[in-house]
Structures are given as structure tokens and as C-alpha cells.
Design a protein around this motif. Structure first.
Motif: not given
Length: 167
Positions: A18, A22, A24, A68-69, A72-73, A158, A161-162, A165
Motif C-alpha cells: 500500500l 498509494c 503520488s 480518490c484521495a 486512499d487514506k 491500491p 486505484l492508483t 481513480c
């Protein structure tokens, strides 16, 4: 390997994955933490006509970045909770069945939290992606072997999603 050790190992692998997934890439820009996208004016909503090939509106793009942020959190926080609970399980001398039940409860809570973010999404594709993510996490909560599910399936969430998203 005992059930507790397997879960602890799964949690550690998950957290490491993760953390890497996750991060950036620097290509996308997200809204500052706690910021929300302004609501579009009534005239903007009334005159907007969605086009299949059109870029998302600035408000939708900001909403997507915020959603999306947030997801991730949630994934990172949920993973930390799983790792912390796994470590605590050793100290409390829980049985493998108790550890599995705790892990399943953590995953079910995470799925509910992620689903809540899907409800906030304005972009239908992002809403579908986040809903699917919640459904996948629910599958882990229902799994007979949730620790195995963590290392085989959860670690891919993750990355997906990266990749997907974004506005």
C-alpha cells in the motif's frame, strides 16, 4: 506458521504494498486535505449536457480527486488497523478463529467506509470503481481465509486505484 503469524505477515506485506502503490506519481493534483469541491451553480447544472468524450468539469474533477484521495487514506488507515490488531492479537493470545473474526470485522468496516466515498463521487465511472472496490473488500470479509485474501487480492486494490481513480 500459526494463524496469528500468517495474519501479521499478511498485514505487513499489505502495508508495504500500500505504501508503494498509494504514493503520488506527481502527475495528478489532488485537492488539499479537508478541502471540498464547490457545488456547481444552478445555472451551470441546468445548462450542462454530458458528452461521452468531453473532459470532466472542473467541479467533477475536483470531486474525483477528493474522493480518490479519501479512499486512499481509508485503505491505508484500514491496513494499519489490521496490522495493529494482528500485533495485539499475539499479546492477547487470541485463537486463529478470533483473529479471523477480528480481521473480517475490520474488512467489513473498511468496505462500508469505502462505499460511503462511492456515494460522494459525481463521476459515474469513479462511482463504479469505488463501489467495485468496496465489493471486493466485502469479499475479503466473507472469505474463509481472510489473511490469504489480504496477500492475494487486497494488495492489488491500491495499484488499481492508483491507475484508474483519477479525473
Amino acid at each position: 506458521m500459526t494463524g496469528t503469524t500468517a495474519i501479521r505477515t499478511a498485514a505487513l506485506v499489505t502495508l508495504t504494498t500500500l505504501a508503494a502503490a498509494c504514493q503520488s506519481t506527481g502527475e495528478e493534483s489532488a485537492a488539499p486535505a479537508g478541502a471540498t469541491a464547490p457545488a456547481p451553480s444552478a445555472s451551470a447544472v441546468a445548462t450542462a449536457t454530458p458528452a461521452a468524450t468531453a473532459a470532466p468539469s472542473p467541479a467533477t474533477a475536483a470531486n474525483t480527486a477528493a474522493v480518490c484521495a479519501s479512499v486512499d487514506k481509508l485503505i491505508i488507515a484500514g491496513s494499519r488497523e489490521i496490522a495493529d490488531d494482528s500485533a495485539a492479537a499475539s499479546r492477547r493470545e487470541l485463537t486463529p478463529e478470533q483473529v479471523n473474526a477480528e480481521l473480517k470485522a475490520n474488512l467489513a468496516d473498511l468496505a462500508d467506509d469505502v462505499r460511503g466515498q462511492a456515494a460522494r463521487a459525481r463521476d459515474p465511472e469513479i462511482k463504479a470503481l469505488i463501489t467495485d472496490t468496496a465489493d471486493r473488500i466485502d469479499a475479503g470479509a466473507r472469505s474463509a481465509a481472510p489473511a490469504k485474501w489480504l496477500t492475494s487480492t487486497f494488495v492489488g486494490i491500491p495499484r488499481r486505484l492508483t491507475e484508474e481513480c483519477r479525473a
